[in-house]
Design a protein around this motif. Structure first.
Motif, PDB file in Angstrom:
ATOM      1  N   GLU A   1       0.823  -1.204   0.000  1.00 47.23           N
ATOM      2  CA  GLU A   1       0.000   0.000   0.000  1.00 47.23           C
ATOM      3  C   GLU A   1       0.862   1.261   0.000  1.00 47.23           C
ATOM      4  N   HIS A   2       2.022   1.170   0.648  1.00 49.99           N
ATOM      5  CA  HIS A   2       2.937   2.313   0.683  1.00 49.99           C
ATOM      6  C   HIS A   2       3.294   2.720  -0.749  1.00 49.99           C
ATOM      7  N   SER A   3       3.570   1.720  -1.585  1.00 51.95           N
ATOM      8  CA  SER A   3       3.915   1.987  -2.978  1.00 51.95           C
ATOM      9  C   SER A   3       2.688   2.415  -3.771  1.00 51.95           C
ATOM     10  N   ALA A   4       1.523   1.846  -3.433  1.00 49.91           N
ATOM     11  CA  ALA A   4       0.303   2.184  -4.175  1.00 49.91           C
ATOM     12  C   ALA A   4       0.045   3.682  -4.085  1.00 49.91           C
ATOM     13  N   LEU A   5       0.087   4.213  -2.871  1.00 51.70           N
ATOM     14  CA  LEU A   5      -0.190   5.648  -2.732  1.00 51.70           C
ATOM     15  C   LEU A   5       0.957   6.479  -3.300  1.00 51.70           C
ATOM     16  N   SER A   6       2.186   5.957  -3.203  1.00 49.79           N
ATOM     17  CA  SER A   6       3.320   6.681  -3.780  1.00 49.79           C
ATOM     18  C   SER A   6       3.135   6.825  -5.291  1.00 49.79           C
ATOM     19  N   ALA A   7       2.674   5.746  -5.937  1.00 50.35           N
ATOM     20  CA  ALA A   7       2.445   5.795  -7.386  1.00 50.35           C
ATOM     21  C   ALA A   7       1.357   6.812  -7.721  1.00 50.35           C
ATOM     22  N   CYS A   8       0.296   6.823  -6.902  1.00 46.46           N
ATOM     23  CA  CYS A   8      -0.802   7.769  -7.135  1.00 46.46           C
ATOM     24  C   CYS A   8      -0.334   9.207  -6.948  1.00 46.46           C
ATOM     25  N   ALA A   9       0.495   9.410  -5.931  1.00 45.85           N
ATOM     26  CA  ALA A   9       1.013  10.762  -5.685  1.00 45.85           C
ATOM     27  C   ALA A   9       1.913  11.192  -6.837  1.00 45.85           C
ATOM     28  N   GLY A  10       2.731  10.260  -7.328  1.00 45.12           N
ATOM     29  CA  GLY A  10       3.610  10.560  -8.461  1.00 45.12           C
ATOM     30  C   GLY A  10       2.811  10.950  -9.692  1.00 45.12           C
ATOM     31  N   ALA A  11       1.727  10.227  -9.934  1.00 42.50           N
ATOM     32  CA  ALA A  11       0.875  10.544 -11.085  1.00 42.50           C
ATOM     33  C   ALA A  11       0.261  11.928 -10.920  1.00 42.50           C
ATOM     34  N   ALA A  12      -0.185  12.213  -9.694  1.00 40.42           N
ATOM     35  CA  ALA A  12      -0.792  13.524  -9.440  1.00 40.42           C
ATOM     36  C   ALA A  12       0.245  14.637  -9.625  1.00 40.42           C
TER      37      ALA A  12
ATOM     38  N   LEU B   1      -0.225   1.300   6.600  1.00 34.73           N
ATOM     39  CA  LEU B   1       1.047   1.182   5.879  1.00 34.73           C
ATOM     40  C   LEU B   1       1.232   2.375   4.933  1.00 34.73           C
ATOM     41  N   MET B   2       0.107   2.929   4.478  1.00 39.49           N
ATOM     42  CA  MET B   2       0.142   4.100   3.593  1.00 39.49           C
ATOM     43  C   MET B   2       0.387   5.387   4.361  1.00 39.49           C
ATOM     44  N   SER B   3       0.170   5.329   5.658  1.00 40.82           N
ATOM     45  CA  SER B   3       0.039   6.542   6.441  1.00 40.82           C
ATOM     46  C   SER B   3       1.136   7.570   6.166  1.00 40.82           C
ATOM     47  N   GLU B   4       2.378   7.124   6.095  1.00 38.24           N
ATOM     48  CA  GLU B   4       3.479   8.062   5.862  1.00 38.24           C
ATOM     49  C   GLU B   4       3.251   8.849   4.572  1.00 38.24           C
TER      50      GLU B   4
ATOM     51  N   MET C   1       0.427   9.321   3.086  1.00 36.79           N
ATOM     52  CA  MET C   1      -0.773  10.167   3.170  1.00 36.79           C
ATOM     53  C   MET C   1      -0.380  11.605   3.526  1.00 36.79           C
ATOM     54  N   TYR C   2       0.561  11.732   4.475  1.00 32.26           N
ATOM     55  CA  TYR C   2       0.997  13.069   4.888  1.00 32.26           C
ATOM     56  C   TYR C   2       1.766  13.768   3.762  1.00 32.26           C
ATOM     57  N   PHE C   3       2.577  13.006   3.046  1.00 34.30           N
ATOM     58  CA  PHE C   3       3.304  13.578   1.905  1.00 34.30           C
ATOM     59  C   PHE C   3       2.318  14.089   0.852  1.00 34.30           C
ATOM     60  N   THR C   4       1.278  13.280   0.593  1.00 32.92           N
ATOM     61  CA  THR C   4       0.331  13.612  -0.480  1.00 32.92           C
ATOM     62  C   THR C   4      -0.407  14.916  -0.175  1.00 32.92           C
ATOM     63  N   SER C   5      -0.859  15.043   1.069  1.00 33.29           N
ATOM     64  CA  SER C   5      -1.578  16.275   1.412  1.00 33.29           C
ATOM     65  C   SER C   5      -0.608  17.450   1.503  1.00 33.29           C
ATOM     66  N   GLY C   6       0.606  17.187   1.995  1.00 33.16           N
ATOM     67  CA  GLY C   6       1.607  18.252   2.132  1.00 33.16           C
ATOM     68  C   GLY C   6       1.994  18.830   0.781  1.00 33.16           C
TER      69      GLY C   6
ATOM     70  N   VAL D   1      -8.182   7.248  12.721  1.00 38.39           N
ATOM     71  CA  VAL D   1      -6.830   7.470  13.261  1.00 38.39           C
ATOM     72  C   VAL D   1      -5.972   8.278  12.289  1.00 38.39           C
ATOM     73  N   ASN D   2      -6.424   8.387  11.039  1.00 38.26           N
ATOM     74  CA  ASN D   2      -5.718   9.238  10.074  1.00 38.26           C
ATOM     75  C   ASN D   2      -6.371  10.616   9.964  1.00 38.26           C
ATOM     76  N   ARG D   3      -7.085  10.959  11.018  1.00 36.68           N
ATOM     77  CA  ARG D   3      -7.785  12.234  11.106  1.00 36.68           C
ATOM     78  C   ARG D   3      -6.901  13.421  10.729  1.00 36.68           C
ATOM     79  N   ASP D   4      -5.667  13.414  11.209  1.00 37.55           N
ATOM     80  CA  ASP D   4      -4.827  14.592  11.069  1.00 37.55           C
ATOM     81  C   ASP D   4      -3.827  14.504   9.922  1.00 37.55           C
ATOM     82  N   SER D   5      -4.150  13.660   8.934  1.00 39.74           N
ATOM     83  CA  SER D   5      -3.267  13.567   7.763  1.00 39.74           C
ATOM     84  C   SER D   5      -3.619  14.623   6.732  1.00 39.74           C
ATOM     85  N   CYS D   6      -4.589  15.480   7.054  1.00 39.24           N
ATOM     86  CA  CYS D   6      -5.026  16.559   6.161  1.00 39.24           C
ATOM     87  C   CYS D   6      -5.644  16.033   4.863  1.00 39.24           C
ATOM     88  N   TRP D   7      -6.328  14.917   4.962  1.00 41.45           N
ATOM     89  CA  TRP D   7      -7.162  14.424   3.859  1.00 41.45           C
ATOM     90  C   TRP D   7      -8.610  14.784   4.177  1.00 41.45           C
TER      91      TRP D   7
END
Lengths: 209, 401
Positions: B58-69, B86-89, B91-96, B125-131
């Motif tokens: 999942e870490h890579s899944a969101l990384s790929a999505c962020a890269g595409a964005a 596992l994506m959580s880290e 998630m913060y990068f994506t919103s940041g 628990v991912n309340r504060d990831s700014c999503w």
């Protein structure tokens, strides 16, 4: 069978909603049956819902599905609590789970079984498997869906036969609607499944038959 | 427009197809897996022109999505439970980096004990990831909210990632009638992908994302992120109204029923709020003035709308399908903060229900109402589902010294 001639199974007390609990084992098509029954009701212009519940196990474990049918939108987002109909696809799984929980008065229980309905009725009322329906007013029906499926489909997959038995025993949806959704889902294989459904509807045994 | 009989995962996938998503990356996890399986079928059958990226986590899944964005593409992923953790880290990068990635979540509790059934622990628990976090209560809503996801996330005033949550099994695997829209209608409502004015990676116009920011400017950047999330309520409201104009179905950030004259208002998120509506209407038949306020968005948190919805009610029951360990439910914390400075402050009681897929039936809701009847008697957090100290008495907690 013309569904208008069937004595309609009871709904949830005080509402026009029907709640059906399908019970079987993983791999027998319980989830598909729930989905198709719901779809058939939607074809008839009604609102329907099919909510499966199963565990992380695969084939063979307990698998249940709640089907609700109503003329209006259904707000309930939970498994069946007051079923008027139970459809039991497997002849032995119900020994291990309190399948009659919440059964409403006048409830109809349709078992895939070669046994006479009176025997199953006596076992349920006597609490042979550690639970009892908690009400007296219910009717046990049986149909030998496994033999029907083996004879017509050549495989012991009983969900289409049991959907036919459900139509025959409850009148909640029509055989025409069931046939239409089977055609949509199974294409070329639908004809035999429809034949199995009709055979099961005709093969229902009541106590005293 | 047709009416289909779809499960929640299918509804999500069909809406993603209508949004002409360009890149999909996900890692399988029950009860989300169908969503991406359906999408991969659409891509295989030529119904959706998107790139499916196989990833090892999942870490890579969101990384790929962020890269595409990052290069201006529209990307999608789906997950739940441990998968989101596992994506959580990322998630913060994506919103940041202000990337409007959209994710579908078929809510499932967190391990251990291992359990595949729904509660809201995984998203809350991912309340504060700014999503942005938006919760559907029916399969139709999964479809509609997913159609609105990209217009909201990609709005120049927002530019933040967004997740659409729907309860695992009880919505993800449950089928209900869904009124659908055509591709032509979708294209009128959702701007085609790639037409964005936001900053993107482009060799002709080199930029950097995710840079170091020293303390001198860090708070300024954070305030902007914080405001973008809070102010996205305006964009959500605008999008809901536009959706209603085009498709007729009405959405509000706080959906109310019977709150006008209610003495007791039930608040919460997710599918249990439909069951609460059912239970409340049954209670009304018995003369009890019960209203329901469903929070459709948890982030942004709709404070003003919530205060309006509660009105003059004496008691508010907050249902939490989650637990902020050691304190109370997590929705309750925001509700109490919202009301603390209000002149008219209702009594606020909290009920922890439905954890790990424990079925929430009308009886569960009625039990919460029953337990809330005496009002605040020193105990504010109740656990009606857990086996209490005595038969019929649940565990309850107040503030401890």
């Amino acid at each position: 069978m013309d569904s208008t001639s069937i004595n309609l199974a009871p709904g949830v007390t005080g509402t026009d909603m029907h709640e059906v609990r399908l019970v079987g084992r993983g791999g027998q098509g319980v989830v598909t049956a729930g989905d198709l029954l719901g779809k058939a009701a939607v074809l008839e212009g009604r609102y329907a819902q099919s909510i499966p519940t199963f565990g992380p196990e695969r084939r063979g474990a307990l698998s249940q599905c709640t089907v609700r049918v109503s003329k209006d939108e259904i707000l309930l987002k939970c498994s069946s609590t007051s079923p008027g109909v139970l459809v039991v696809l497997d002849s032995s799984i119900w020994h291990f789970a309190p399948i009659t929980l919440g059964l409403v008065p006048g409830g109809r229980l349709i078992f895939n079984s070669t046994r006479p309905p009176a025997e199953i009725d006596a076992e349920l009322r006597g609490g042979k498997y550690g639970y009892q329906p908690g009400i007296d007013d219910f009717e046990v029906l049986t149909v030998d869906a496994t033999s029907i499926a083996m004879e017509i489909l050549g495989r012991p997959i009983t969900n289409t036969s049991m959907m036919g038995a459900f139509v025959g025993a409850t009148g909640i949806i029509s055989m025409d609607s069931l046939a239409r959704v089977l055609e949509e889902r199974f294409g070329e294989k639908a004809a035999l499944n429809i034949q199995a459904a009709k055979a099961a509807a005709a093969g229902i045994r009541k106590i005293g038959d | 427009m047709t009416t289909e009989f779809w499960n929640g995962n299918m509804a999500a996938a069909q809406a993603v197809k209508r949004a002409r998503v360009q890149l999909i990356a996900a890692y399988p996890i029950t009860p989300q897996t169908h969503t991406v399986e359906y999408l991969s079928q659409f891509v295989n059958d030529g119904e959706l022109d998107a790139r499916m990226v196989k990833v090892e986590s999942e870490h890579s899944a969101l990384s790929a999505c962020a890269g595409a964005a990052a290069v201006g593409a529209r990307s999608f992923t789906a997950s739940c439970s441990q998968g989101i953790q596992l994506m959580s880290e990322v998630m913060y990068f994506t919103s940041g980096m202000r990337f409007p990635v959209v994710m579908a979540i078929a809510n499932r509790t967190l391990s251990v004990p291992v359990n595949i059934w729904p509660d809201h622990q995984d998203t809350l628990v991912n309340r504060d990831s700014c999503w942005l976090q938006i919760y559907a209560v029916s399969v139709q809503e999964v479809y509609d909210l997913m159609l609105m996801a990209y217009p909201i996330a990609e709005d120049p005033e927002v530019n933040l990632p967004l997740l659409i949550s729907y309860d695992g099994f009880i919505l993800s695997h449950a089928s209900e009638p869904v009124v659908t829209i055509t591709q032509e209608e979708a294209d009128q409502f959702i701007q085609p992908p790639g037409q964005t004015d936001r900053a993107i990676l482009d060799p002709e116009n080199p930029l950097q994302f995710g840079e170091v920011l020293f303390p001198e400017w860090y708070p300024d950047y954070e305030y902007k992120k914080h405001r973008a999330l809070a102010d996205s309520l305006t964009v959500i409201d605008r999008t809901f109204r536009k959706f209603k104009e085009q498709f007729g179905r009405e959405y509000h950030v706080v959906e109310t029923e019977g709150t006008g004259d209610a003495e007791v208002v039930i608040i919460g998120i997710g599918s249990m709020m439909q069951t609460a509506r059912y239970a409340a209407s049954e209670m009304r038949k018995r003369g009890e003035k019960v209203g329901v306020a469903n929070l459709r968005t948890f982030r942004p948190f709709p404070e003003e709308e919530l205060v309006k919805a509660v009105g003059h009610a004496k008691t508010v029951l907050v249902l939490d399908r989650d637990i902020g360990y050691g304190t109370s439910g997590m929705v309750y914390q925001d509700v109490t903060r919202t009301f603390y400075h209000q002149e008219q402050r209702p009594e606020l009681l909290n009920f922890i229900i439905g954890l790990g897929g424990k079925d929430i039936t009308p009886k569960t809701i009625e039990r919460c109402l029953e337990l809330g009847k005496p009002g605040f008697t020193g105990q504010s957090v109740f656990w009606p589902d857990a086996r209490g100290p005595k038969e019929g008495i649940p565990y309850s907690e107040g503030l401890t010294a």
